[in-house]
Write an enzyme that holds these catalytic residues in place. Structure first.
Site, PDB file in Angstrom:
ATOM      1  N   SER A 126      11.207   5.767  -3.263  1.00 13.00           N
ATOM      2  CA  SER A 126      10.561   4.566  -3.804  1.00 13.00           C
ATOM      3  C   SER A 126      11.630   3.593  -4.268  1.00 13.00           C
ATOM      4  O   SER A 126      12.422   3.913  -5.162  1.00 13.00           O
ATOM      5  CB  SER A 126       9.646   4.919  -4.975  1.00 13.00           C
ATOM      6  OG  SER A 126       9.379   3.749  -5.738  1.00 13.00           O
ATOM      7  N   ARG A 170      -4.693   2.315   0.524  1.00 19.57           N
ATOM      8  CA  ARG A 170      -4.571   1.671   1.846  1.00 19.57           C
ATOM      9  C   ARG A 170      -4.916   2.599   3.003  1.00 19.57           C
ATOM     10  O   ARG A 170      -5.155   2.113   4.106  1.00 19.57           O
ATOM     11  CB  ARG A 170      -3.163   1.079   2.024  1.00 19.57           C
ATOM     12  CG  ARG A 170      -2.982  -0.182   1.212  1.00 19.57           C
ATOM     13  CD  ARG A 170      -1.658  -0.868   1.464  1.00 19.57           C
ATOM     14  NE  ARG A 170      -1.600  -2.103   0.696  1.00 19.57           N
ATOM     15  CZ  ARG A 170      -0.479  -2.730   0.366  1.00 19.57           C
ATOM     16  NH1 ARG A 170       0.682  -2.249   0.730  1.00 19.57           N
ATOM     17  NH2 ARG A 170      -0.539  -3.852  -0.328  1.00 19.57           N
ATOM     18  N   ARG A 204      13.762  -9.608  -7.000  1.00 22.69           N
ATOM     19  CA  ARG A 204      15.078  -9.205  -7.509  1.00 22.69           C
ATOM     20  C   ARG A 204      15.934 -10.425  -7.838  1.00 22.69           C
ATOM     21  O   ARG A 204      16.691 -10.424  -8.817  1.00 22.69           O
ATOM     22  CB  ARG A 204      15.770  -8.313  -6.477  1.00 22.69           C
ATOM     23  CG  ARG A 204      15.124  -6.911  -6.424  1.00 22.69           C
ATOM     24  CD  ARG A 204      15.221  -6.278  -5.078  1.00 22.69           C
ATOM     25  NE  ARG A 204      14.765  -4.904  -5.046  1.00 22.69           N
ATOM     26  CZ  ARG A 204      13.480  -4.521  -4.875  1.00 22.69           C
ATOM     27  NH1 ARG A 204      12.515  -5.434  -4.742  1.00 22.69           N
ATOM     28  NH2 ARG A 204      13.151  -3.251  -4.863  1.00 22.69           N
ATOM     29  N   ARG A 243      -2.640  -7.158   1.762  1.00 22.95           N
ATOM     30  CA  ARG A 243      -2.226  -6.680   3.089  1.00 22.95           C
ATOM     31  C   ARG A 243      -3.415  -6.183   3.918  1.00 22.95           C
ATOM     32  O   ARG A 243      -3.393  -6.259   5.140  1.00 22.95           O
ATOM     33  CB  ARG A 243      -1.144  -5.602   2.962  1.00 22.95           C
ATOM     34  CG  ARG A 243       0.111  -6.140   2.287  1.00 22.95           C
ATOM     35  CD  ARG A 243       1.383  -5.462   2.682  1.00 22.95           C
ATOM     36  NE  ARG A 243       2.437  -5.825   1.747  1.00 22.95           N
ATOM     37  CZ  ARG A 243       3.130  -6.962   1.778  1.00 22.95           C
ATOM     38  NH1 ARG A 243       2.902  -7.864   2.722  1.00 22.95           N
ATOM     39  NH2 ARG A 243       4.054  -7.221   0.874  1.00 22.95           N
ATOM     40  N   SER A 284      10.161  -8.879  -1.884  1.00 24.70           N
ATOM     41  CA  SER A 284      11.017  -7.921  -2.601  1.00 24.70           C
ATOM     42  C   SER A 284      12.341  -8.571  -3.015  1.00 24.70           C
ATOM     43  O   SER A 284      12.801  -8.398  -4.146  1.00 24.70           O
ATOM     44  CB  SER A 284      11.325  -6.717  -1.707  1.00 24.70           C
ATOM     45  OG  SER A 284      10.174  -5.948  -1.531  1.00 24.70           O
ATOM     46  N   GLN A 334      11.008   0.833  -5.784  1.00 27.07           N
ATOM     47  CA  GLN A 334      10.638   0.305  -7.109  1.00 27.07           C
ATOM     48  C   GLN A 334      11.200   1.204  -8.201  1.00 27.07           C
ATOM     49  O   GLN A 334      11.770   0.726  -9.185  1.00 27.07           O
ATOM     50  CB  GLN A 334       9.117   0.206  -7.224  1.00 27.07           C
ATOM     51  CG  GLN A 334       8.529  -0.847  -6.301  1.00 27.07           C
ATOM     52  CD  GLN A 334       7.019  -0.946  -6.431  1.00 27.07           C
ATOM     53  OE1 GLN A 334       6.382  -0.183  -7.134  1.00 27.07           O
ATOM     54  NE2 GLN A 334       6.445  -1.922  -5.745  1.00 27.07           N
ATOM     55  N   ASP A 346       4.792  -0.881   3.886  1.00 22.92           N
ATOM     56  CA  ASP A 346       3.838  -1.981   3.689  1.00 22.92           C
ATOM     57  C   ASP A 346       3.217  -2.464   4.996  1.00 22.92           C
ATOM     58  O   ASP A 346       2.249  -3.217   4.984  1.00 22.92           O
ATOM     59  CB  ASP A 346       4.530  -3.154   2.981  1.00 22.92           C
ATOM     60  CG  ASP A 346       4.878  -2.806   1.537  1.00 22.92           C
ATOM     61  OD1 ASP A 346       4.257  -1.877   0.983  1.00 22.92           O
ATOM     62  OD2 ASP A 346       5.782  -3.446   0.984  1.00 22.92           O
TER      63      ASP A 346
HETATM   64  C1  S3P Z   1       8.768  -2.569  -2.994  1.00 19.61           C
HETATM   65  C2  S3P Z   1       8.829  -1.239  -2.682  1.00 19.61           C
HETATM   66  C3  S3P Z   1       7.718  -0.508  -2.055  1.00 19.61           C
HETATM   67  C4  S3P Z   1       6.711  -1.456  -1.419  1.00 19.61           C
HETATM   68  C5  S3P Z   1       6.369  -2.603  -2.320  1.00 19.61           C
HETATM   69  C6  S3P Z   1       7.620  -3.398  -2.666  1.00 19.61           C
HETATM   70  C7  S3P Z   1       9.922  -3.187  -3.671  1.00 19.61           C
HETATM   71  O1  S3P Z   1       7.054   0.261  -3.048  1.00 19.61           O
HETATM   72  O2  S3P Z   1       5.542  -0.758  -1.061  1.00 19.61           O
HETATM   73  O3  S3P Z   1       5.433  -3.460  -1.713  1.00 19.61           O
HETATM   74  O4  S3P Z   1      10.013  -4.431  -3.713  1.00 19.61           O
HETATM   75  O5  S3P Z   1      10.770  -2.438  -4.181  1.00 19.61           O
HETATM   76  P1  S3P Z   1       7.606   1.706  -3.488  1.00 19.61           P
HETATM   77  O6  S3P Z   1       8.968   1.550  -3.969  1.00 19.61           O
HETATM   78  O7  S3P Z   1       6.692   2.178  -4.576  1.00 19.61           O
HETATM   79  O8  S3P Z   1       7.512   2.562  -2.269  1.00 19.61           O
END
Ligand code: S3P
Length: 437
Positions: A174, A352, A26, A394, A22, A176, A321
């Site tokens: 979330s 999952r 970024r 995973r 993650s 993301q 995760d």
């Molecule tokens: C992530 C956020 C999570 C996670 C993903 C990575 C990120 O997803 O499950 O593997 O890097 O922002 P969500 O934001 O959809 O929960």
């Protein structure tokens, strides 16, 4: 590729984890739009890195890999020459985010702020995942986005530019989605605010702050203003999501002592440590330090007698995760574990919940599937069998950890998929199984 796992008499050694996926994504994306040149070391490895790098190169960003990094003594380093505010160029071809949900959602936020046309897609798994959750707020900001399946799935076509900030209340936590909106907000008039229902990972907020963005975080409320970014040199902490496999392995194996060096333990990510400790895990954190604003520690884990636990509510985004491998731990623990409020697991790289339940059942666990989680009756024992990765990195790695403590032999089908986030996983597994990692 099939991988055969045998129960091993002892697990021991020290592992250095690949960089956090993650944070790496970024670091690549934000430095690409910053002013200046950044050197980033210990980036994550694997296909997701390749995917986001190819997307950023498609937008005109120069990224060079070299081995004489001045910011750390680590082997591999990436030099990212940022394009600066408004410096990206219209891609000549479709951008391919591969298997990476983070890449497609963060980049869609970025594309929404650019005054050009672009199309982004991904592999079969990614094309089946929900994109309405980013399309809706980005359209409210002024982006034109259309997609397959009634504008809900990739490929997505984006015509960006001329954004205006919004206040968006997220229905589901979330990172993301939050990050996608905040990145678009860097290019929007007025303020852009995201209100979270509970805390999700905050790497975007931390990095934006370090890069000079006008960002304000007030608990669950994050506000960003139109900002130019300055590049930052970064050394990425080890990935706690990768470390989680070894933490669980160390806990459930009867003769284990593992050290995981330099792992990121950001509180918005380290729910796995909290939950396993609640279950009775012997985990200690040594040499705590900070790396570019992210907390980092060495993690020592030893064989533990685990008890079942109830998992739900606000901890879910902080452990999302790691739930498949926690379910493996629960099947070896004493008593019942209930996982609830985790319906988001159904829209990850695979379903999952379904994949974990099926895999554990094949290994002899007593587990019941629920719409938003599962109930596991720990039995202290699993029995080797053939289990599918469901094309999900995973799941492949979680089932391999189960195989390490199962009686007989466990075969993981399509095991190569671990390479999406952790190409060295099988070598690391072998090295600690020999006790010499
Ligand atoms: C992530 C956020 C999570 C996670 C993903 C990575 C990120 O997803 O499950 O593997 O890097 O922002 P969500 O934001 O959809 O929960």
């Amino acid at each position: 590729m099939k991988k055969l796992i045998r129960r091993t008499p002892r697990l021991a050694g020290t592992l250095e984890l690949p960089g956090d996926k993650s944070i790496s994504q970024r670091a690549i994306l934000l430095n690409s739009i910053a002013k200046g040149t950044a050197h980033v070391s210990n980036l994550c490895e694997g296909d997701d890195r390749t995917s986001i790098l190819s997307c950023m190169r498609g937008l005109g960003v120069a990224v060079r890999e070299h081995y004489d990094c001045s910011v750390s003594n680590m082997h591999e380093c990436f030099e990212i020459t940022g394009c600066g505010f408004g410096g990206l160029s219209e891609p000549l071809d479709v951008l391919d985010a591969g298997n990476s949900g983070t890449a497609v959602r963060l980049i869609t936020g970025l594309l929404s702020g650019q005054p050009f046309f672009s199309v982004i897609t991904g592999d079969e798994s990614l094309r089946s995942r929900p994109m309405g959750r980013v399309i809706e707020p980005l359209r409210l900001m002024g982006a034109e986005i259309v997609g397959r399946d009634n504008d809900s799935r990739a490929p997505l076509a984006v015509k960006g530019g001329n954004l205006t900030g919004i206040e968006f209340r997220q229905p589901i936590a979330s990172a993301q989605v939050k990050s996608s909106i905040l990145i678009a907000g860097l290019f929007a008039k007025n303020e852009t605010t995201v209100v979270q229902p509970s805390l999700s990972r905050d790497h975007t907020e931390l990095m934006l702050g370090a890069m000079g963005a006008e960002i304000d975080v007030d608990r669950l409320r994050v506000t960003v203003k139109e900002s130019e970014l300055a590049s930052v040199n970064l050394s990425i902490p080890g990935d706690i999501s990768g470390a989680a496999f070894w933490i669980v392995a160390g806990c459930i194996h009867p003769d284990a002592c593992l050290k995981l060096s330099g792992v990121g333990i950001n509180p918005t990510r380290s729910g796995v440590i909290q939950l396993l400790r609640e279950m009775g895990a012997r985990i200690s954190l040594e040499n705590p330090r900070e790396q570019n604003g992210e907390p980092v520690s060495d993690i020592i884990v030893e064989s533990s007698q685990l008890q079942g636990v109830e998992i739900g509510g606000d901890v879910i985004p902080r452990v999302i995760d790691e739930l498949p491998v926690i379910a493996v731990a629960a099947s070896i623990a004493d008593g019942q574990t209930i996982i609830r409020d985790a319906a988001e697991l159904r829209v990850k790289e695979s379903d999952r919940i379904g994949a974990t339940v099926e895999g554990l059942k094949r290994l002899g666990a007593i587990v019941e599937e629920r719409e938003d989680g599962m109930v596991i009756q720990g039995t202290g024992m699993l029995y080797g069998s053939e289990v599918d990765s469901f094309g999900d990195h995973r799941i492949a790695m979680a089932m391999a950890i189960a195989g390490l403590v199962s009686e007989g032999e466990t075969t993981i089908v399509d095991a190569e998929v671990a390479g999406v986030s952790y190409p060295g996983f099988w070598d690391d597994l072998q090295s600690i199984s020999l006790g010499g990692g």
